[in-house]
Design a protein around this motif. Sequence first.
Motif, PDB file in Angstrom:
ATOM      1  N   ARG A  75      -2.360  -9.729   9.987  1.00  0.00           N
ATOM      2  CA  ARG A  75      -2.294 -10.197   8.347  1.00  0.00           C
ATOM      3  C   ARG A  75      -2.333  -8.839   7.401  1.00  0.00           C
ATOM      4  O   ARG A  75      -2.659  -9.155   5.814  1.00  0.00           O
ATOM      5  CB  ARG A  75      -2.257 -11.341   7.617  1.00  0.00           C
ATOM      6  N   ALA A  76      -3.873  -8.477   7.423  1.00  0.00           N
ATOM      7  CA  ALA A  76      -4.027  -7.666   6.121  1.00  0.00           C
ATOM      8  C   ALA A  76      -2.986  -6.772   5.493  1.00  0.00           C
ATOM      9  O   ALA A  76      -2.436  -6.381   5.570  1.00  0.00           O
ATOM     10  CB  ALA A  76      -5.086  -6.445   7.158  1.00  0.00           C
ATOM     11  N   HIS A  77      -3.319  -6.612   4.480  1.00  0.00           N
ATOM     12  CA  HIS A  77      -2.743  -6.411   3.033  1.00  0.00           C
ATOM     13  C   HIS A  77      -2.000  -5.035   3.341  1.00  0.00           C
ATOM     14  O   HIS A  77      -1.335  -4.864   3.214  1.00  0.00           O
ATOM     15  CB  HIS A  77      -3.837  -6.513   1.864  1.00  0.00           C
ATOM     16  N   VAL A  78      -3.215  -3.892   3.846  1.00  0.00           N
ATOM     17  CA  VAL A  78      -3.258  -3.030   3.974  1.00  0.00           C
ATOM     18  C   VAL A  78      -2.505  -2.425   4.916  1.00  0.00           C
ATOM     19  O   VAL A  78      -1.298  -1.635   5.106  1.00  0.00           O
ATOM     20  CB  VAL A  78      -4.774  -1.281   4.107  1.00  0.00           C
ATOM     21  N   HIS A  79      -2.030  -3.147   5.695  1.00  0.00           N
ATOM     22  CA  HIS A  79      -0.778  -3.193   6.468  1.00  0.00           C
ATOM     23  C   HIS A  79       0.136  -3.526   6.623  1.00  0.00           C
ATOM     24  O   HIS A  79       1.445  -2.971   6.707  1.00  0.00           O
ATOM     25  CB  HIS A  79      -1.630  -3.486   8.210  1.00  0.00           C
ATOM     26  N   CYS A  80       0.379  -4.602   5.825  1.00  0.00           N
ATOM     27  CA  CYS A  80       1.711  -5.286   5.594  1.00  0.00           C
ATOM     28  C   CYS A  80       1.787  -5.787   4.196  1.00  0.00           C
ATOM     29  O   CYS A  80       3.445  -5.472   4.116  1.00  0.00           O
ATOM     30  CB  CYS A  80       1.285  -7.159   5.452  1.00  0.00           C
ATOM     31  N   TRP A  81       0.880  -5.104   3.228  1.00  0.00           N
ATOM     32  CA  TRP A  81       1.839  -4.600   1.767  1.00  0.00           C
ATOM     33  C   TRP A  81       1.426  -3.684   1.157  1.00  0.00           C
ATOM     34  O   TRP A  81       1.631  -3.883  -0.016  1.00  0.00           O
ATOM     35  CB  TRP A  81       1.258  -6.361   0.789  1.00  0.00           C
TER      36      TRP A  81
ATOM     37  N   SER B 252       3.268  -1.247   1.664  1.00  0.00           N
ATOM     38  CA  SER B 252       4.320  -0.117   1.564  1.00  0.00           C
ATOM     39  C   SER B 252       4.466   1.063   2.987  1.00  0.00           C
ATOM     40  O   SER B 252       4.430   2.295   2.521  1.00  0.00           O
ATOM     41  CB  SER B 252       4.242   0.347   0.555  1.00  0.00           C
ATOM     42  N   GLY B 253       3.321   0.881   3.867  1.00  0.00           N
ATOM     43  CA  GLY B 253       3.146   1.589   5.016  1.00  0.00           C
ATOM     44  C   GLY B 253       2.920   3.172   4.251  1.00  0.00           C
ATOM     45  O   GLY B 253       2.888   4.109   5.423  1.00  0.00           O
ATOM     46  N   ALA B 254       1.660   2.948   3.567  1.00  0.00           N
ATOM     47  CA  ALA B 254       1.064   4.233   3.358  1.00  0.00           C
ATOM     48  C   ALA B 254      -0.575   4.578   3.967  1.00  0.00           C
ATOM     49  O   ALA B 254      -0.363   5.938   4.405  1.00  0.00           O
ATOM     50  CB  ALA B 254      -0.344   3.291   2.174  1.00  0.00           C
ATOM     51  N   LEU B 255      -0.742   3.219   4.705  1.00  0.00           N
ATOM     52  CA  LEU B 255      -1.748   3.851   5.956  1.00  0.00           C
ATOM     53  C   LEU B 255      -1.006   4.702   6.755  1.00  0.00           C
ATOM     54  O   LEU B 255      -1.864   6.089   6.918  1.00  0.00           O
ATOM     55  CB  LEU B 255      -2.412   2.280   6.548  1.00  0.00           C
ATOM     56  N   PRO B 256      -0.475   4.670   7.628  1.00  0.00           N
ATOM     57  CA  PRO B 256       0.294   6.490   8.470  1.00  0.00           C
ATOM     58  C   PRO B 256       0.984   7.161   7.460  1.00  0.00           C
ATOM     59  O   PRO B 256       0.828   8.078   7.667  1.00  0.00           O
ATOM     60  CB  PRO B 256       1.539   5.169   9.179  1.00  0.00           C
ATOM     61  N   VAL B 257       1.558   6.936   6.793  1.00  0.00           N
ATOM     62  CA  VAL B 257       1.330   8.032   5.188  1.00  0.00           C
ATOM     63  C   VAL B 257       1.021   9.032   4.837  1.00  0.00           C
ATOM     64  O   VAL B 257       0.241  10.410   4.598  1.00  0.00           O
ATOM     65  CB  VAL B 257       3.176   7.129   4.407  1.00  0.00           C
ATOM     66  N   MET B 258      -0.656   8.204   4.612  1.00  0.00           N
ATOM     67  CA  MET B 258      -1.259   8.708   3.956  1.00  0.00           C
ATOM     68  C   MET B 258      -2.329   8.978   4.757  1.00  0.00           C
ATOM     69  O   MET B 258      -3.151  10.356   4.063  1.00  0.00           O
ATOM     70  CB  MET B 258      -1.974   7.761   2.236  1.00  0.00           C
ATOM     71  N   SER B 259      -2.564   8.701   5.619  1.00  0.00           N
ATOM     72  CA  SER B 259      -3.648   8.951   6.090  1.00  0.00           C
ATOM     73  C   SER B 259      -3.467   9.594   7.725  1.00  0.00           C
ATOM     74  O   SER B 259      -4.682   9.595   8.566  1.00  0.00           O
ATOM     75  CB  SER B 259      -4.798   8.041   6.505  1.00  0.00           C
ATOM     76  N   GLN B 260      -2.153   9.485   8.315  1.00  0.00           N
ATOM     77  CA  GLN B 260      -1.667   9.804   9.399  1.00  0.00           C
ATOM     78  C   GLN B 260      -2.664   8.970  10.906  1.00  0.00           C
ATOM     79  O   GLN B 260      -2.672   9.078  11.828  1.00  0.00           O
ATOM     80  CB  GLN B 260      -1.656  10.864   9.833  1.00  0.00           C
ATOM     81  N   ALA B 261      -3.065   7.368  10.054  1.00  0.00           N
ATOM     82  CA  ALA B 261      -3.028   6.559  11.098  1.00  0.00           C
ATOM     83  C   ALA B 261      -2.280   5.886  11.787  1.00  0.00           C
ATOM     84  O   ALA B 261      -1.546   4.947  11.220  1.00  0.00           O
ATOM     85  CB  ALA B 261      -4.462   6.044  10.004  1.00  0.00           C
ATOM     86  N   SER B 262      -3.065   5.319  13.448  1.00  0.00           N
ATOM     87  CA  SER B 262      -2.188   4.171  14.141  1.00  0.00           C
ATOM     88  C   SER B 262      -2.873   3.350  13.506  1.00  0.00           C
ATOM     89  O   SER B 262      -3.942   3.430  13.240  1.00  0.00           O
ATOM     90  CB  SER B 262      -2.523   4.622  15.341  1.00  0.00           C
ATOM     91  N   VAL B 263      -2.155   1.913  13.793  1.00  0.00           N
ATOM     92  CA  VAL B 263      -3.281   0.438  14.115  1.00  0.00           C
ATOM     93  C   VAL B 263      -3.300  -0.014  15.020  1.00  0.00           C
ATOM     94  O   VAL B 263      -2.566  -0.113  15.729  1.00  0.00           O
ATOM     95  CB  VAL B 263      -2.446  -0.145  12.708  1.00  0.00           C
ATOM     96  N   THR B 264      -4.098  -0.915  14.425  1.00  0.00           N
ATOM     97  CA  THR B 264      -4.539  -1.651  16.084  1.00  0.00           C
ATOM     98  C   THR B 264      -4.311  -3.150  15.418  1.00  0.00           C
ATOM     99  O   THR B 264      -5.577  -3.625  14.537  1.00  0.00           O
ATOM    100  CB  THR B 264      -6.448  -2.032  16.622  1.00  0.00           C
ATOM    101  N   GLN B 265      -4.019  -3.980  15.878  1.00  0.00           N
ATOM    102  CA  GLN B 265      -3.577  -5.648  15.294  1.00  0.00           C
ATOM    103  C   GLN B 265      -3.838  -6.399  15.557  1.00  0.00           C
ATOM    104  O   GLN B 265      -4.123  -6.507  16.979  1.00  0.00           O
ATOM    105  CB  GLN B 265      -2.295  -5.959  15.012  1.00  0.00           C
TER     106      GLN B 265
ATOM    107  N   THR C   8      14.082 -14.642  -2.499  1.00  0.00           N
ATOM    108  CA  THR C   8      13.179 -14.122  -2.414  1.00  0.00           C
ATOM    109  C   THR C   8      11.582 -14.497  -2.957  1.00  0.00           C
ATOM    110  O   THR C   8      11.981 -14.525  -4.479  1.00  0.00           O
ATOM    111  CB  THR C   8      14.066 -12.753  -2.793  1.00  0.00           C
ATOM    112  N   GLY C   9      10.825 -12.830  -2.895  1.00  0.00           N
ATOM    113  CA  GLY C   9       9.895 -13.496  -3.470  1.00  0.00           C
ATOM    114  C   GLY C   9       8.868 -13.718  -2.923  1.00  0.00           C
ATOM    115  O   GLY C   9       8.952 -14.737  -2.159  1.00  0.00           O
ATOM    116  N   GLY C  10       6.958 -14.012  -3.077  1.00  0.00           N
ATOM    117  CA  GLY C  10       5.953 -13.972  -2.705  1.00  0.00           C
ATOM    118  C   GLY C  10       5.630 -13.652  -2.191  1.00  0.00           C
ATOM    119  O   GLY C  10       5.291 -13.524  -0.359  1.00  0.00           O
ATOM    120  N   TYR C  11       4.393 -12.953  -2.121  1.00  0.00           N
ATOM    121  CA  TYR C  11       2.945 -11.498  -1.721  1.00  0.00           C
ATOM    122  C   TYR C  11       2.389 -12.072  -1.793  1.00  0.00           C
ATOM    123  O   TYR C  11       2.227 -12.094  -3.668  1.00  0.00           O
ATOM    124  CB  TYR C  11       4.015 -11.064  -0.914  1.00  0.00           C
ATOM    125  N   MET C  12       1.502 -10.842  -1.545  1.00  0.00           N
ATOM    126  CA  MET C  12       0.138 -10.200  -1.920  1.00  0.00           C
ATOM    127  C   MET C  12      -0.315 -11.229  -3.013  1.00  0.00           C
ATOM    128  O   MET C  12      -1.042 -12.104  -3.420  1.00  0.00           O
ATOM    129  CB  MET C  12       0.660  -9.429  -3.622  1.00  0.00           C
TER     130      MET C  12
END
Length: 412
Positions: free
Chosen positions: A157-163, A165-178, A408-412
Amino acid sequence: MAPGITELSERSFEVSKASSGYHGTRDGEDVVAAAAYTGQQPVNACPPANMEDAPLSFTMPSMHKLREAQRRVEHDFRSDTVTVPTVHMMQAMLESSFQDDMYDSTGDESVNRLQDRLVELTGKEAAMWALSGTMGNQICLRTHLVQPPHTVLLDHRAHVHCWESGALPVMSQASVTQVHPKNGIHLTLQDVKKHMIADGNNAKEISEFVRNYPVEEGQKPVAMHLDGARLFDAIAAEGVDLKEYCACFDSISICLAKGLGAPMGSIIVGSKKFINRAKFFRKMFGGGTRQPGMMAAAALSALEYTMPLLPLVHALTRRTADSLREIGYKISLPVQTNMIVLDLEDAGIPPAAFVEYGKRAGVTVFPTGRLVFHHQISAEAASRLVAGLTSLMDDKRAGKELENHKVTGGYM
């Protein structure tokens, strides 16, 4: 101005005018004082009823706008980012420095004061201002992750993963272990051990394990980053030492707009070497700012004003949660800080109906069932919320047809 969270009776949400910071009248209207705290003693922190005694920089129209904005957020449970400035915060912005944080070799004076304060509080070597929590997180991750291939292990549920906008794989080319925490609430050492891949305090246990995890010769050790969006709420609730907690992590991104009440911005803390490298990525990500002194001054004002109020915010949250349980609502997660997460599906309540009954009661909520309290939520708003959700539950049990259109709406 709108009151801060006030000490409440254990039996009632009713607050007297004196305790909530009201004083005097102006043109037949109540004037509400913002409650500030010095140690344990509340003091009157707003301009006096006589506007001639107010700071010269504030005019009646501007005070009216600020007052109306504060009145609105007193009843807004969508997030703790909806807070608006206090009078003292506005004054701090006007009295801030106006250096160019990129061109001037020493940076901006107000930014430096804010960064130094966070270094003092967290015990880290250095700090760096960033425009947002998302930017702060992504700068930290990119700074840690030298080059692919690499993986980030995180709560599913981590914010860096879910909310973000997909920045982690785009900015850091990193895969994620959930990781899905076995206890359903938070990661434990056993969760981390189970999911690590070989290419006392729960945070301390995880930190010691991760930092000593074997890596090949020449490779960097595994790093610990904390998305500290609401770090001060967590510290206030757990009663742990802030510096001791921060020592468990190599980098921390602290959001100044969530919980603390700043208009915008985050602070990254870590080692001097880490921060120096992070400044490069801040520029790459578009975070180089020219005159951020006003926002930094506002954040420092918010930090000092709001921290003492957090225990009162949490107390109001818990009492509201107790009332909602008595009505029959199921709460999905423990109420530990300033959030109540209602299980609307379990109650058979459509999100649209949840929003609508809140609106009828004079409060604003997201359709997710998550209720977030902040230092400008009034006790009266908590009463309205409980009344509205009581009416909703009663109508549900009576078999009344509830609104069920798409919302709609409701996150972060």
